[in-house]
Design an enzyme around this catalytic site. Structure first.
Site, mmCIF file in Angstrom:
data_model
loop_
_atom_site.group_PDB
_atom_site.id
_atom_site.type_symbol
_atom_site.label_atom_id
_atom_site.label_comp_id
_atom_site.label_asym_id
_atom_site.label_seq_id
_atom_site.Cartn_x
_atom_site.Cartn_y
_atom_site.Cartn_z
ATOM 1 N N ASP A 1 34.294 73.142 29.334
ATOM 2 C CA ASP A 1 34.312 72.046 30.332
ATOM 3 C C ASP A 1 35.401 71.020 30.043
ATOM 4 O O ASP A 1 36.152 70.630 30.929
ATOM 5 C CB ASP A 1 32.922 71.394 30.522
ATOM 6 C CG ASP A 1 32.287 70.825 29.271
ATOM 7 O OD1 ASP A 1 32.842 70.989 28.163
ATOM 8 O OD2 ASP A 1 31.208 70.193 29.395
ATOM 9 N N ASP B 1 26.925 68.854 31.270
ATOM 10 C CA ASP B 1 25.499 68.552 31.145
ATOM 11 C C ASP B 1 25.043 67.548 32.202
ATOM 12 O O ASP B 1 24.000 67.718 32.841
ATOM 13 C CB ASP B 1 25.190 67.992 29.747
ATOM 14 C CG ASP B 1 25.637 68.940 28.652
ATOM 15 O OD1 ASP B 1 25.926 70.111 28.966
ATOM 16 O OD2 ASP B 1 25.711 68.510 27.489
ATOM 17 N N SER C 1 10.187 53.518 25.140
ATOM 18 C CA SER C 1 10.255 54.973 25.025
ATOM 19 C C SER C 1 8.886 55.507 24.612
ATOM 20 O O SER C 1 8.390 55.175 23.535
ATOM 21 C CB SER C 1 11.301 55.376 23.983
ATOM 22 O OG SER C 1 11.028 56.679 23.524
ATOM 23 N N GLY D 1 17.254 68.092 20.365
ATOM 24 C CA GLY D 1 17.969 68.829 19.326
ATOM 25 C C GLY D 1 18.030 70.323 19.579
ATOM 26 O O GLY D 1 18.556 71.073 18.765
ATOM 27 N N SER E 1 20.273 69.432 26.288
ATOM 28 C CA SER E 1 20.855 68.236 26.891
ATOM 29 C C SER E 1 19.845 67.179 27.284
ATOM 30 O O SER E 1 19.895 66.636 28.393
ATOM 31 C CB SER E 1 21.684 68.597 28.125
ATOM 32 O OG SER E 1 22.805 69.261 27.715
ATOM 33 N N SER E 2 18.954 66.849 26.364
ATOM 34 C CA SER E 2 18.028 65.762 26.672
ATOM 35 C C SER E 2 18.792 64.445 26.810
ATOM 36 O O SER E 2 18.395 63.564 27.576
ATOM 37 C CB SER E 2 16.939 65.657 25.608
ATOM 38 O OG SER E 2 17.516 65.557 24.339
ATOM 39 N N GLY F 1 19.574 71.680 22.124
ATOM 40 C CA GLY F 1 20.760 72.023 22.908
ATOM 41 C C GLY F 1 20.453 72.144 24.386
ATOM 42 O O GLY F 1 21.159 72.818 25.127
ATOM 43 N N TYR G 1 32.376 68.580 16.974
ATOM 44 C CA TYR G 1 32.602 68.699 18.418
ATOM 45 C C TYR G 1 33.920 67.994 18.778
ATOM 46 O O TYR G 1 34.795 68.567 19.426
ATOM 47 C CB TYR G 1 31.439 68.059 19.183
ATOM 48 C CG TYR G 1 31.532 68.226 20.679
ATOM 49 C CD1 TYR G 1 30.880 69.268 21.323
ATOM 50 C CD2 TYR G 1 32.297 67.360 21.458
ATOM 51 C CE1 TYR G 1 30.975 69.438 22.688
ATOM 52 C CE2 TYR G 1 32.407 67.516 22.826
ATOM 53 C CZ TYR G 1 31.736 68.555 23.439
ATOM 54 O OH TYR G 1 31.839 68.715 24.803
ATOM 55 N N GLU H 1 31.057 78.090 27.205
ATOM 56 C CA GLU H 1 30.777 77.060 26.199
ATOM 57 C C GLU H 1 32.088 76.453 25.709
ATOM 58 O O GLU H 1 33.055 77.187 25.432
ATOM 59 C CB GLU H 1 30.015 77.724 25.046
ATOM 60 C CG GLU H 1 28.814 76.965 24.567
ATOM 61 C CD GLU H 1 27.752 76.735 25.639
ATOM 62 O OE1 GLU H 1 27.812 75.697 26.322
ATOM 63 O OE2 GLU H 1 26.853 77.583 25.774
HETATM 64 C C1 GLA Z 1 27.720 69.853 24.775
HETATM 65 C C2 GLA Z 1 28.569 68.945 25.664
HETATM 66 C C3 GLA Z 1 29.078 69.685 26.891
HETATM 67 C C4 GLA Z 1 29.741 71.003 26.530
HETATM 68 C C5 GLA Z 1 28.869 71.790 25.552
HETATM 69 C C6 GLA Z 1 29.576 73.006 25.018
HETATM 70 O O1 GLA Z 1 26.544 70.219 25.431
HETATM 71 O O2 GLA Z 1 27.833 67.818 26.068
HETATM 72 O O3 GLA Z 1 29.959 68.860 27.629
HETATM 73 O O4 GLA Z 1 31.034 70.800 26.031
HETATM 74 O O5 GLA Z 1 28.453 71.024 24.436
HETATM 75 O O6 GLA Z 1 29.828 73.908 26.031
#
Ligand code: GLA
Length: 385
Positions: free
Chosen positions: A35, A169, A66, A119, A123-124, A121, A219, A32
């Site tokens: 990347d 993602d 949508s 929301g 990655s939608s 996590g 972030y 995590e």
């Molecule tokens: C989000 C970002 C990714 C990655 C993660 C944390 O999902 O889009 O690129 O950095 O957080 O690992």
């Protein structure tokens, strides 16, 4: 089913001529915030997707509906993103990034919807970018390879959404493979598919159902912390270009120069990069005990050194510690809410859910959700029989 809703909705609005595409969300087993530090990650695509029906319309207009938001928008390539609904910034960004690479396209009609909990996590947003990038490439026959598609999604996120994310993602969404995790080297972008041989165990997601508003600003701050760290470390070790080039044990001697905050960030990232390599070996060797320990260590680093966890995530992890049949648990994704990923023995899953739910509910007054996912394939055209 969402796929049917997308099809019906397209027919209703634009007629029955269209092609259909899908792009998945992802889980991340470990790695995590590594990347964007040129490190390793170990994600896998899941069987929850964005579905997109799309057809060129011979005009200059992009008409997009949508299904999830029950909202339509129309824009042209000359517009700006500001006035668009949030969800439309993703396709808008993808179109702009394609244009920047010299790919001009006429307008299209599109309808999309998905079953990736937003929301959480999973990655939608990357799935949305990947679905549009992949579909546009295919319907306009652009000569673009898959890696470039992933980079286009990432840039759309940077330039039109404002999150300076890494490549994980979008890469997972485009390159995912059924039954496999992807060990991705974010420096060389070389990757290896790793069969997920976890036999009697499975990954179970527990969702806090919170998304703290800090997520995107914090972030970006973590990313700057790391860049600062690299600058300072490279003044002492000239070969260092990113945190990937630093061993975790070489960070401590520079604690004084780095200062407390940047030191902790660098220590976490360098340790996590090493954990990913160990975790991939552990999966390869069937050493699930070790994989689980690495997951717990990852969470502890994210909590105490990278400071991207929150009370709800910590409680979900804490709750697992005395449950029989749970080998590992950690927060997943950017942090400040969303899910934990847990490695749980199959025959203990229902006990796991019950105990975690009780522990969490006693603390926060509501129950977490549990999300079942299977490891699915990457972005593709959905061919209807
Ligand atoms: C989000 C970002 C990714 C990655 C993660 C944390 O999902 O889009 O690129 O950095 O957080 O690992």
């Amino acid at each position: 089913m969402i796929l049917d809703k997308v099809r019906e909705s397209f027919v209703e609005r634009f007629g029955k001529d269209f092609r259909l595409f899908s792009a998945p969300g992802r889980i991340n087993i470990i790695g995590e915030h590594t990347d964007y530090n040129n490190g390793f990650v170990l994600p896998a695509a899941i069987d929850k997707c964005i579905y997109l029906a799309i057809q060129p319309n011979g005009s200059e207009a992009y008409n997009i509906f949508s299904v999830d938001f029950q909202q339509a928008t129309t824009f042209s390539v000359a517009d700006t993103a500001e006035d668009l609904p949030h969800w439309a910034k993703f396709p808008f960004g993808v179109i702009q990034e394609l244009k920047n690479l010299g790919h001009y396209m006429g307008g299209f009609n599109a309808v999309f919807g998905g079953d990736i909990p937003s929301g959480a996590g999973l990655s939608s947003s990357a799935a949305l970018e990947s679905a549009f990038a992949y579909a546009i490439r295919n319907i306009f026959n652009f000569d673009i390879d898959n890696l470039t598609l992933a980079k286009i999604g990432q840039k759309a996120e940077h330039n039109y959404v404002g999150v300076m994310c890494g490549i994980m993602d979008q890469f997972a969404s485009i390159f995912g493979k059924q039954g496999h995790a992807i060990l991705l080297d974010c420096r060389s972008l070389e990757y290896k598919y790793l069969p997920i041989k976890i036999d009697d165990y499975e990954f179970v997601l527990a969702d806090t159902k919170v998304k703290h508003s800090l997520a995107s600003s914090e972030y970006n701050r973590r990313k700057w912390n790391c860049e600062e760290g690299v600058m300072m470390l490279s003044s002492q070790m000239p070969q260092v270009r990113s945190l990937r080039d630093v061993r975790s044990k070489d960070v401590y001697p520079y604690k004084g120069i780095l200062g407390e905050e940047v030191f902790l960030r660098c220590e976490y990232v360098t340790e996590e990069i090493e954990r990913v390599v160990q975790a991939a070996d552990a999966i390869d060797n069937g050493n699930l005990q070790l994989l689980g320990e690495l997951m717990y260590q990852s969470h502890e680093g994210l909590r105490a050194k990278y400071h991207v966890s929150c009370d709800e995530l910590d409680a979900l992890v804490e709750a697992t510690k005395n449950i029989e049949g749970v080998l590992g648990s950690r927060m997943m994704g950017g942090g400040f809410g969303g899910c934990t990923i847990n490695l749980v023995r199959k025959d203990e899953v229902s006990t796991f859910k019950e105990l975690v739910s009780t522990y969490f509910t006693n603390k926060f007054g509501y129950a977490p959700d549990f999300i079942e996912v299977n490891i699915g394939g990457g972005a593709r055209e959905v061919v209807l029989s």
